[in-house]
Write an enzyme that holds these catalytic residues in place. Structure first.
Site, PDB file in Angstrom:
ATOM      1  CD  GLU A  39     -32.454 -26.791 -23.273  1.00 35.34           C
ATOM      2  OE1 GLU A  39     -33.044 -25.940 -22.596  1.00 35.34           O
ATOM      3  OE2 GLU A  39     -31.227 -27.001 -23.188  1.00 35.34           O
ATOM      4  CB  ALA A  77     -17.613 -31.778 -44.975  1.00 37.10           C
ATOM      5  N   GLY A 117     -27.873 -37.271 -29.624  1.00 40.79           N
ATOM      6  CA  GLY A 117     -28.384 -36.824 -28.336  1.00 40.79           C
ATOM      7  C   GLY A 117     -28.908 -35.403 -28.338  1.00 40.79           C
ATOM      8  CD  GLU A 121     -24.327 -32.030 -38.871  1.00 41.21           C
ATOM      9  OE1 GLU A 121     -23.715 -31.447 -39.780  1.00 41.21           O
ATOM     10  OE2 GLU A 121     -23.892 -32.146 -37.714  1.00 41.21           O
ATOM     11  CD  GLU A 140     -16.302 -11.937 -48.027  1.00 45.54           C
ATOM     12  OE1 GLU A 140     -16.900 -11.486 -47.037  1.00 45.54           O
ATOM     13  OE2 GLU A 140     -16.460 -11.515 -49.188  1.00 45.54           O
TER      14      GLU A 140
END
Length: 178
Positions: A39, A77, A117, A121, A140
């Protein structure tokens, strides 16, 4: 020899499709021939930028992070608007939105894989110099305070566990090591 470590995807199922992430459940063939379930989270990627002032301070942002239940101190970021967005464009945008600053120069520090793991990303880390103050214009749903911290103090905050965000830790330590 390392080829003996590779898992091969057999099947992939979409479990959840959200605004920020996409959760997959894959069946993989293991190096020993057996199968297993993986997963993982599909993410478009992100960029961060550590603004460095002429006097050797860094500009950091403070915000509440719901998943960890606390206010964190971080480098500015944000996620890429699309997987093919130029990470430098994203870093430039986030610098302006979150801090109000623009920069004469933004250069790449490195790229990190955040959580190998369970996610694909990558965050592209940059440093910005030649800063010009401007007006913060957050999204916002973003509530952010901006702080100027001497780099040496930011490094100590990392060692003291006051800065825990991974992209920020890496950015601060890489900048201090230059």
């Amino acid at each position: 020899m390392d080829e003996a470590l590779i898992e091969t995807g057999i099947d992939s199922e979409s479990i959840f499709e959200g605004t920020l992430l996409h959760v997959c459940r894959d069946t993989v063939k293991l190096p020993n021939g057996k199968t297993a379930t993986r997963e993982w989270i599909k993410h478009p990627g992100a960029s961060s930028v550590i603004p460095l002032t002429e006097d050797g301070s860094v500009i950091l942002v403070k915000q509440y992070r719901y998943p960890v239940g606390q206010i964190t101190l971080e480098v500015p970021a944000g996620k890429l608007d699309a997987p093919d967005e130029d990470p430098l464009v994203c870093a430039t945008r986030e610098l302006s939105e979150e801090t109000g600053y623009t920069a004469d120069k933004i250069e790449k520090l490195t790229t990190i894989a955040t959580t190998v793991g369970f996610s694909n990303e990558y965050i592209h880390l940059y440093v910005a110099t030649g800063l010009h103050a401007g007006r913060q214009h957050t999204d916002e749903d973003e509530f952010i305070n901006v702080l100027k911290v001497p780099l040496k103090e930011a490094v100590q905050m990392v060692w003291d566990g006051k800065i825990i965000d991974a992209k920020s830790v890496v950015s601060i330590l890489m900048l201090a090591g230059r």
